[in-house]
Design a protein around this motif. Structure first.
Motif, PDB file in Angstrom:
ATOM      1  N   HIS A 167       0.766  -1.356  -0.145  1.00  0.00           N
ATOM      2  CA  HIS A 167       0.164   0.156   0.135  1.00  0.00           C
ATOM      3  C   HIS A 167       0.853   1.369  -0.241  1.00  0.00           C
ATOM      4  N   LEU A 168       0.216   2.265   0.030  1.00  0.00           N
ATOM      5  CA  LEU A 168       0.849   3.718  -0.224  1.00  0.00           C
ATOM      6  C   LEU A 168       0.477   4.408   1.279  1.00  0.00           C
ATOM      7  N   ARG A 169       1.576   5.248   1.700  1.00  0.00           N
ATOM      8  CA  ARG A 169       1.243   5.974   2.796  1.00  0.00           C
ATOM      9  C   ARG A 169       1.684   7.412   2.434  1.00  0.00           C
ATOM     10  N   LEU A 170       0.948   8.529   2.686  1.00  0.00           N
ATOM     11  CA  LEU A 170       1.378   9.927   2.169  1.00  0.00           C
ATOM     12  C   LEU A 170       2.401  10.274   3.303  1.00  0.00           C
ATOM     13  N   GLU A 171       3.406  10.808   2.355  1.00  0.00           N
ATOM     14  CA  GLU A 171       4.765  11.137   3.094  1.00  0.00           C
ATOM     15  C   GLU A 171       4.816  12.715   3.140  1.00  0.00           C
ATOM     16  N   TRP A 172       4.520  13.278   2.178  1.00  0.00           N
ATOM     17  CA  TRP A 172       4.900  14.900   1.979  1.00  0.00           C
ATOM     18  C   TRP A 172       3.857  15.578   1.045  1.00  0.00           C
ATOM     19  N   VAL A 173       3.427  16.621   1.338  1.00  0.00           N
ATOM     20  CA  VAL A 173       2.557  17.527   0.694  1.00  0.00           C
ATOM     21  C   VAL A 173       3.167  18.732   0.329  1.00  0.00           C
ATOM     22  N   ASN A 216       5.870  20.133  11.075  1.00  0.00           N
ATOM     23  CA  ASN A 216       6.859  20.419  12.216  1.00  0.00           C
ATOM     24  C   ASN A 216       8.202  20.893  11.594  1.00  0.00           C
ATOM     25  N   THR A 217       8.578  22.284  11.657  1.00  0.00           N
ATOM     26  CA  THR A 217       9.435  22.970  11.031  1.00  0.00           C
ATOM     27  C   THR A 217      10.881  22.472  11.616  1.00  0.00           C
ATOM     28  N   ARG A 218      10.999  22.223  12.944  1.00  0.00           N
ATOM     29  CA  ARG A 218      12.351  21.788  13.514  1.00  0.00           C
ATOM     30  C   ARG A 218      12.873  20.520  12.763  1.00  0.00           C
ATOM     31  N   GLU A 219      11.787  19.513  13.124  1.00  0.00           N
ATOM     32  CA  GLU A 219      12.375  18.322  12.403  1.00  0.00           C
ATOM     33  C   GLU A 219      12.080  18.136  10.866  1.00  0.00           C
ATOM     34  N   HIS A 220      11.336  18.880  10.517  1.00  0.00           N
ATOM     35  CA  HIS A 220      10.910  19.217   8.885  1.00  0.00           C
ATOM     36  C   HIS A 220      10.014  17.748   8.534  1.00  0.00           C
ATOM     37  N   LYS A 221       9.146  17.536   9.292  1.00  0.00           N
ATOM     38  CA  LYS A 221       8.295  16.360   9.321  1.00  0.00           C
ATOM     39  C   LYS A 221       6.813  16.759   8.823  1.00  0.00           C
ATOM     40  N   GLN A 222       5.963  16.171   8.494  1.00  0.00           N
ATOM     41  CA  GLN A 222       4.515  16.523   8.138  1.00  0.00           C
ATOM     42  C   GLN A 222       3.848  15.282   8.725  1.00  0.00           C
ATOM     43  N   PRO A 270     -21.450  19.293   2.639  1.00  0.00           N
ATOM     44  CA  PRO A 270     -20.025  19.616   3.307  1.00  0.00           C
ATOM     45  C   PRO A 270     -20.189  19.658   4.804  1.00  0.00           C
ATOM     46  N   TYR A 271     -19.100  19.170   5.429  1.00  0.00           N
ATOM     47  CA  TYR A 271     -19.077  19.139   6.964  1.00  0.00           C
ATOM     48  C   TYR A 271     -17.931  19.704   7.515  1.00  0.00           C
ATOM     49  N   ILE A 272     -17.999  19.769   8.871  1.00  0.00           N
ATOM     50  CA  ILE A 272     -16.838  20.319   9.682  1.00  0.00           C
ATOM     51  C   ILE A 272     -16.113  19.209  10.513  1.00  0.00           C
ATOM     52  N   CYS A 273     -14.726  19.197  10.491  1.00  0.00           N
ATOM     53  CA  CYS A 273     -14.161  18.257  11.275  1.00  0.00           C
ATOM     54  C   CYS A 273     -13.470  18.860  12.318  1.00  0.00           C
ATOM     55  N   VAL A 274     -13.550  18.551  13.495  1.00  0.00           N
ATOM     56  CA  VAL A 274     -12.937  19.112  14.563  1.00  0.00           C
ATOM     57  C   VAL A 274     -11.886  17.755  15.079  1.00  0.00           C
ATOM     58  N   TRP A 275     -10.658  18.265  14.945  1.00  0.00           N
ATOM     59  CA  TRP A 275      -9.446  16.894  15.249  1.00  0.00           C
ATOM     60  C   TRP A 275      -8.289  17.383  15.878  1.00  0.00           C
ATOM     61  N   ASP A 276      -7.723  16.560  16.430  1.00  0.00           N
ATOM     62  CA  ASP A 276      -6.392  16.622  17.368  1.00  0.00           C
ATOM     63  C   ASP A 276      -5.166  16.943  16.544  1.00  0.00           C
ATOM     64  N   SER A 277      -4.563  17.912  16.490  1.00  0.00           N
ATOM     65  CA  SER A 277      -3.433  18.035  15.819  1.00  0.00           C
ATOM     66  C   SER A 277      -2.159  17.182  16.160  1.00  0.00           C
ATOM     67  N   TYR A 278      -2.540  16.652  17.624  1.00  0.00           N
ATOM     68  CA  TYR A 278      -1.272  15.987  17.995  1.00  0.00           C
ATOM     69  C   TYR A 278      -1.608  14.485  17.516  1.00  0.00           C
TER      70      TYR A 278
END
Length: 1599
Positions: A10-16, A48-54, A85-93
């Protein structure tokens, strides 16, 4: 044959790459963890700019366009576009969805904002009214909604210093909102002279009611309250798109490319000019670019984030503000089509309509080079040695650059139209260029790209090309769906396919050809899939399509509709997809979202690790939902399940439609209604016993109650059966087929769900048979599965609509907690997790899904089971992650979380029911075996086969066949309760013997019914091919049954009761011995169905047999010969009756004709109607003729009266009709539309009704519901005061007492008409409390009033005077203060004067003012918040709410805007508004009443349906609402001791209402108990001391 399953890798999204800066603003923030959150396409990105991760949030299914950050800065809300359309409330962590908010907005969600506490979220829609909605987002519940503005709203914000206040701004307006109750009330900002009226783009609130807003011209407008106080001119050069507030002050960003920082008093601190930066943007921005434009700013501490229109994100450190860091960039606005990968390095090249070509490093996730071209770029290719990059342009030219330093090698233009595809040959010698001109040009690379060949075979534009490995062949695809081959480099077309057999292709990017047949869904347009790329090493294929899906399939995939794995992220069309050179990554690019996605390819794993997939991945790996192939690898579906999945339960006419149909018909029949009509009969019937259980299409619908009774359902009835006394009690709240039943964990309440256009779920008490709650408003067509949670507080339900919607309810409150589309395929079962009530499972056709609740939505993931099986039942095991499900092949699947651990063979054929015990499980299947298992399904402890041989002597009937299919199992009281498909309920003792308790007919319509001439027996015959004899005496059981060759539709006992004639569906009939059911004689003379059969009275010498082919045959029973045929009917025959002498036959046909024939020869006679009445008929079962004309209802176009039967004392005629009603009429029923008593129990059509020989019982059979119902006849005078099940008739006849002139006038007043008078008579001033109401845009621009109908009752603001008298001093206008009001509104209102404070004050109303008059001082004080006439007033009598008053006003629309009618609840002493309830009662509110506890408020509207609504006024929440009555309701009042019972009275009606959960149930008042009482117009109501007594004053007609 190739494997048709989905690939295992399968595929996993790594970067946008990119950021959405266009058409969006304020969408870039720092989270608490100092990460950056933003969105691009349909993906929420946490960077995350410090670790350059998304990290990615993938819960949306279309473009995200708005984002808000919770005040604690961990949770994020995002809103998307789309039809729903819908609204999602999600945890950024954790990236988990916390809540889904849906079902309010359409088109899209333009803005979002959290309030200061983070409890409420406000959203703005993109619909035409720009609806504003305030949510309690954790519960997914709407608190208030209102139309926002006629034009776009750009920004909305909560006032952080005042609770319940909001500000919104947009095109040419700014509005200040206050939230009270469920009402959002706007006041429009007054620009005055301080600034120009213009579009406001962003805003921020400060303390002391100060609001700062950024305008289109670059000024900042400062508001105090609702008035413009001052402007900060030229803050920016042009429009200010973003304003951000933080502890230190404000940051603004504008179209001029600057960011300005201001302190808390809005004094400038500094400017950051991004145009000055030395990062080469000026060069990069071509002359076509608009220069840098800031769309979003975020200031946190000493860091500032800036997002620009051109998809860049900068980070600026305040101390070092001359050096902004560029931390993210993407393509600018414009379609992105070109994509190429480097042949040896991890690089990807993209080119877009923004005319730039960019090179991205796939390892560093960064842009490493960029170059601007003259033209939009449409395709790209890199030469095999990686030195040259070729770009195809939109204008038909192509350019070759050196990859090393982006310098131009050549630029060639041979074509006029866009170049769609170019490719270098594997040997590097040639470049093929395909264009929109239907041709491919071949260029020699070494000859400095000289044209060496041309391929012209296509008659449409070229879409895809591939070279062969030896560079000798080229294959092309074109827009018309043709695949062609050419020899290289000459470009000659290859017509002989033989020579291509051995060709190997160097790459495969074509969408046509046998190797990629499977990428196409079965029925799809050939242009849906934009790009394909094959990975030969791993034998997988990636495709990109117009629906934003990236799919992974096996390569080659030969057969259409192959299985796949799909990945969401891009929102709209994906234009291209390519594997990187080493097959580590897939790169996809989006057309409209111009973003570049980089996916990591994860090859096939070992199954051991499969269990430990990170949640993120399983979510993205949405395991191939719609692989809609013809599933060759799936076993044949079982015939029973096949049948069941095809049932739709649709109705021609739903019972909900009847009131409207009646209204339509009434108009037609006004005249007849004036006539005197036949009264209803004095006697009635009461449901006594039902033979039947619905097992043929329902499962797990049979349980023991707390007291050991048995509860199940059949037709529209919930049945509670007492097996000791063999009696039944009935819940009769439903009006159509019940399809499912669930029992509360305490076994005292039951939930049942029914068929219906808006189908309802009733939760009722098995002891009292009273409804506790009724849930409706969500499921269409029907409810097919229910389940209570372990604590009994929640209920899950599944609908029969196309999406099989799942709803989770708090059933006592009647509130929907969450809802979500379940599955395209039918769902058979839903179960709530007993350990975690937020989780549930659904199982059904080819799927098993695991859900968890997120706010107002549910998130579902498919179980991973390899091949898809149909699940028939499921149950949770001994821990929260163990689930056991039964399949249609007889296996039990054991799941852990979402993973299938193993399967156990349990039955032959489907497992229909599984039930969990304390230690183990019990299952039942189609094989008729009940099996007991241990708690791990390791071994089967015991099996019971359901056989006739083991039937215990006390059984109430006979088993039709051995091993019937088992549909329901339940345990309790030392027994196993079993329900079968054949409609039997059995009790299995643990030691073995089986007792049959209840049974009915099997699937198939039941039509034939006959009662015995002198014993309490009846016979039925059905399409299930059985003839049955039932005992009607108290033993209630089936005495005999016989299987027939064919189904039958009619039967009849001979006059001596010894023989029984049965007509069959193939045109034959037989006469059998009534005791043994053995054949005496049979005939087969007709081809069509035998529809009625009758012995002549007396000795029973003749037998008349009516058939569907229009003939009645007469047989002599003694000689067994046919002696006559009655001819002359034009249509199939429906009913037959003999006269007493046995000489005359009466016949009805399907065309509603009535004929008479003479026996035995069958000669047709014409008899005038007057004579027919004199004839003494032996039986009367016909439905036509003058003596029964009153039985046909008003809406007889829609419904047929199918059966009738006259009692033997000739007083009462019973009828059955297509709507499932059993009605009783007084015989003879002359004149149209007679009055009747009506009983609902059968669900669809009642096919036959018969009285027993002594009239003590009425027996009815239902068609589709297969049941036989026995009703006890209660003669006149026999009447305990019980709740009458019957309802009075359809038409209120007009002879019912006249009108008083006052009442007539009041009934006809239209309160809203004066809303239109504003343009008749020009008025100059504006009432003070109306001044701030919003004039429409047109009024602002001075459009003449009356050129369009006035939208709001508020008068237009006085136009700005065209002042030519500049010199004159204007006198300031002083304020007016209301001092005294003369008048009281008594002419059309009632009950609107009350004492307050032990009689010291009185309160009343007039015009739009509530008045409190102190009797000692004669001082008036006023409540002036209403915007229109008050029509009703009431006082809260509960001591907890002293001096609380509610007043209801007139209003014109019901759209919840400021002009809608509203109810204000206020304190009479302080004049404080406690709550405002905006309502849908268009017209106005005419009656209000507080409940006994003072917490509920009842209101009645003036709308045409006279809606009755109940509110929780403190929260502003609507509890329930229902159409009240067709005629005007004058008063509705709660009983003084109740919060659930109230009475409404009005024109010709009294209704008694009950509030059950969120539903209102009502019964009409019945007057038939008193002699000669007529329904009058009722004007007022009062309650007596006895709880049941109600006194009602009505109009007497003066005679």
């Amino acid at each position: 044959m190739a494997d048709r399953t989905a690939p295992n890798c399968h595929l996993r999204l790594e970067w946008v790459y990119g950021y959405r800066g266009h058409q969006c603003r304020n969408n870039l923030y720092y989270t608490a963890a100092k990460e950056i959150v933003y969105f691009v396409a349909g993906v929420g990105v946490v960077y995350n700019t410090r670790e350059h991760k998304q990290k990615f949030y993938l819960g949306h299914n279309d473009d995200i366009i708005s984002l808000a950050l919770h005040p604690e800065r961990v949770l994020v809300a995002t809103g998307q576009v789309g039809k729903e359309p819908y609204i999602c409330v999600w945890d950024s962590y954790t990236l988990q969805t916390v809540s889904i908010l849906k079902d309010v907005h359409t088109h899209g969600i333009a803005c979002l904002a959290f309030d200061l506490e983070g409890q409420c979220l406000v959203s703005v829609g993109l619909d035409s009214k720009n609806t504003i909605c305030v949510w309690d987002w954790r519960r997914g519940k709407v608190l208030a909604a209102a139309p926002g503005h006629t034009d776009r709203i750009f920004d909305i914000s909560w006032d952080l210093y005042q609770p319940s206040k909001l500000v919104s701004c947009g095109v040419k307006h700014i509005k200040f909102w206050s939230l009270c109750g469920n009402a959002l009330t706007p006041k429009r900002g007054v620009f005055g002279k301080t600034g120009d009226l213009q579009t406001i783009l962003c805003l921020a609130c400060a303390k002391d009611e100060v609001t700062y807003s950024g305008a289109l011209n670059g000024d900042i407008y400062v508001w105090k309250g609702i008035n413009l106080m001052r402007t900060v001119q030229g803050a920016h050069g042009s429009g200010i798109f973003s304003m951000n507030v933080c502890e230190e002050g404000f940051a603004t960003g504008g179209r001029d490319g600057c960011v300005r920082l201001w302190d808390l008093n809005f004094k400038p601190i500094t400017v950051i000019d991004l145009r000055e930066t030395d990062q080469g943007y000026k060069v990069a921005r071509g002359e076509n670019s608009r220069g840098l434009s800031v769309r979003s700013v975020c200031w946190r501490g000493d860091h500032i984030l800036v997002g620009t229109q051109d998809s860049e994100i900068f980070e600026v450190v305040v101390h070092d503000r001359t050096k902004p860091f560029l931390i993210m960039q993407g393509h600018c606005e414009g379609e992105l089509w070109a994509l190429a990968v480097h042949p040896t390095k991890p690089l990807a090249m993209t080119g877009s309509d923004d005319r730039s070509v960019r090179i991205w490093s796939l390892i560093d996730h960064a842009l490493i080079a960029r170059c601007n071209m003259e033209e939009p770029i449409r395709c790209a290719a890199v030469s095999t040695d990686g030195i040259h990059l070729a770009l195809g342009m939109k204008d038909g030219s192509f350019t070759v650059l050196r990859v090393r330093d982006m310098t131009e090698v050549v630029h060639i233009k041979d074509r006029k139209e866009a170049i769609h595809e170019l490719k270098y040959s594997p040997d590097g010698a040639h470049l093929a260029v395909g264009s929109n001109d239907n041709s491919v040009d071949i260029y020699g690379v070494v000859q400095r790209y000289k044209k060496v060949g041309e391929c012209i075979g296509s008659n449409s534009f070229i879409t895809h090309m591939d070279w062969s490995t030896d560079s000798k062949y080229l294959q092309t695809n074109d827009g018309s769906g043709r695949r062609l081959f050419y020899r290289m480099p000459s470009g000659k077309e290859v017509t002989n396919r033989e020579e291509l057999k051995l060709v190997q292709w160097a790459s495969w990017t074509c969408v046509l050809g046998p190797e990629v047949n499977g990428i196409w869904p079965k029925y799809s347009d050939i242009n849906d899939i934009n790009s394909v790329d094959a990975n030969f090493n791993n034998q997988v294929l990636v495709t990109a399509d117009d629906y934003g899906l990236v799919k992974l399939l096996r390569y080659p995939c030969v057969k259409k509709g192959a299985k796949f794995k799909k990945y969401l992220g891009h929102s709209a069309h994906i234009t291209n997809a390519r594997w990187s050179h080493d097959y580590q990554w897939v790169i996809t690019i989006g057309g409209a979202d111009h973003s570049v996605f980089q996916w990591k390819f994860v090859p096939e794993r070992k199954s051991k690790e499969a269990v430990h997939i990170a949640t993120q991945e399983t979510f993205a790996d949405s395991n191939s939902e719609e692989s809609d192939s013809d599933q060759s690898d799936v076993p044949e579906m079982d015939s029973e399940i096949e049948q069941e999945t095809q049932l739709t339960y649709r109705r021609q006419v739903y019972k909900e439609d009847l009131p409207q149909l009646k209204e339509q018909c009434k108009e037609k029949h006004r005249a007849t209604a004036m006539k005197k009509r036949e009264r209803a009969p004095g006697s009635g019937v009461k449901l006594h016993f039902i033979h039947g259980y619905r097992g043929y299409d329902c499962r797990s619908n049979l349980f023991y109650t707390q007291t050991g009774e048995i509860v199940y359902h059949v037709a529209a009835i919930g049945v509670v059966y007492n097996r000791q006394q063999n009696t039944q009690r009935f819940y009769m709240g439903h009006d159509d087929d019940i399809l499912c039943l669930a029992i509360h964990p305490l076994k005292d309440f039951v939930a049942t769900g029914q068929v219906g256009r808006d189908s309802s779920i009733h939760i009722w008490d098995t002891e009292t048979l009273k409804p506790m709650s009724v849930l409706r408003g969500f499921h269409q067509l029907g409810v097919c599965a229910l389940d209570f949670s372990v604590d009994g507080k929640r209920l899950a339900s599944v609908g029969l609509d196309d999406n099989h919607t799942i709803v989770l309810w708090d059933w006592r409150k009647g509130e929907k907690l969450s809802a979500m589309r379940g599955s395209k395929e039918k769902i058979f079962v839903v179960k709530i997790n007993p350990y975690l009530p937020d989780k549930l499972i659904t199982a059904g056709v080819k799927h098993m899904k695991f859900w968890h609740k997120a706010g107002g939505g549910l998130i579902g993931r498919k179980g991973n089971m390899g091949k898809t099986e149909t699940m028939m039942c499921a149950v949770y095991g001994w821990s929260e992650e163990m689930v056991f499900s039964g399949t249609c092949t007889g296996d039990i699947c054991i799941w852990r979380d979402m993973f299938l651990m193993k399967t156990v063979k349990a039955h032959d054929g489907p497992v229909f029911s599984v039930h969990a015990l304390e230690k183990g499980f019990v299952t039942g299947g189609k094989d008729g075996i009940v099996a007991l298992w241990d708690d791990t399904f390791e071994r089967c402890l015991k099996t019971y086969a359901i056989k006739r041989a083991v039937l215990a002597p006390g059984s109430k009937g006979l088993l039709l066949e051995d091993n019937p299919s088992i549909r329901a199992i339940s345990l309790g009281h030392g027994h196993i309760l079993v329900g079968t498909k054949n409609g039997e309920i059995l009790e299995v003792d643990k030691s073995g013997p089986i007792t049959l308790l209840v049974q009915g007919h099997m699937e198939g319509e039941v039509w034939g019914l006959a009662t015995h001439p002198h014993l309490p027996l009846c016979a039925t015959v059905s399409d299930d091919k059985t003839l049955r004899i039932w005992d009607l005496s108290p033993s209630h059981c089936m005495l005999a049954v016989r299987k027939l060759r064919k189904g039958g539709r009619c039967c009849c006992f001979s006059p001596d009761g010894k023989a029984l004639a049965v007509g069959l569906n193939d045109g034959s009939f037989l006469i059998v011995n009534a005791d043994t059911l053995e054949d005496l004689v049979s005939f087969h003379h007709r081809k069509d169905i035998i529809s009625d059969i009758r012995f002549s009275p007396g000795s029973g010498k003749y037998l008349a047999v009516a058939s569907g082919d229009t003939f009645v045959d007469i047989y002599n029973v003694m000689s067994s010969k046919r002696v006559g045929v009655c001819k002359g009917c034009l249509n199939y025959i429906t009913h037959l009756d003999w006269d007493k002498r046995g000489k005359l036959l009466q016949v009805n046909t399907g065309a509603k004709e009535q004929f008479f024939f003479e026996a035995p020869r069958g000669k047709r006679q014409t008899i005038p109607a007057t004579e027919v009445e004199k004839i003494d008929w032996s039986t009367w079962t016909c439905v036509l003729g003058t003596s029964v004309e009153g039985i046909w209802p008003l809406i007889n176009e829609v419904t047929e009266v199918t059966a009738a039967c006259l009692s033997n004392d000739r007083k009462v005629l019973a009828t059955g009709d297509d709507l499932g009603y059993v009605k009783l009429f007084k015989y003879p029923v002359k004149g149209k539309y007679a009055k009747f008593k009506r009983y609902v129990a059968h669900s669809t059509h009642v096919t036959n009704v018969r009285w027993t020989h002594d009239d003590s019982l009425l027996v009815t059979v239902g068609g589709g519901d297969t049941c036989l119902m026995i009703w006890a006849h209660e003669p006149e005078g026999h009447r305990e005061f019980k709740q009458c099940d019957s309802e009075e008739s359809d038409i209120e006849s007009e002879d019912d007492g006249g009108y008083d002139s006052d009442v007539t006038r009041e009934n006809e007043i239209n309160y809203t008409i004066k809303a239109l008078s504003s343009n008749m008579r020009p008025m100059m001033g504006v009432k003070p409390h109306l001044q701030l109401k919003e004039p429409s845009v047109d009024e602002r621009q001075g459009v003449v009033r009356g050129s369009r109908p006035p939208v709001s009752r508020a008068l237009p603001q006085p136009e700005k005077l065209q002042t030519n008298n500049v010199g004159k001093k204007k006198r300031p206008i002083e304020d007016l203060v209301l001092e005294l009001v003369f008048g009281y509104r008594g002419n059309d209102c009632r009950n609107n004067v009350h004492y307050l404070n032990e009689g010291a004050d009185i309160i009343y109303h007039t015009a739009s003012i509530g008045i409190v008059l102190n009797l000692t001082t004669s001082c008036q004080s006023f409540y002036v918040e209403h915007s229109d006439d008050i029509l009703c007033l009431t006082i809260n009598q509960h001591p907890k709410f002293p001096n609380v008053v509610a007043t209801g006003q007139v209003g014109d629309t019901g759209d919840m805007s400021a002009t809608s009618p509203s109810i204000h609840v206020w304190d009479a002493m302080t004049k404080q508004t406690l709550s405002v309830l905006r309502c849908f009662h268009s017209g106005g509110v005419c009656s209000i009443s507080f409940s006994a506890t003072g917490k509920l408020l009842l209101s009645v509207g003036l709308d045409p349906e006279h809606t009755v609504t109940i509110w929780k006024w403190q929260e502003g929440a609507k509890v329930a609402s229902r159409l009240g009555h067709t005629q005007r309701i004058f008063v509705a009042e709660f009983r003084p001791d109740s919060d659930t019972h109230f009475v409404s009275v009005g024109i010709k009606h009294v209704r008694f209402w009950t509030l059950a959960g969120r539903a209102l149930l009502s019964k009409k008042g019945v007057l038939s108990t008193i002699e000669d009482a007529r329904m009058q117009t009722m004007l007022s109501v009062a309650f007596g001391a006895a709880t049941r007594l109600v006194q009602i004053c009505f109009l007497f007609r003066i005679t």
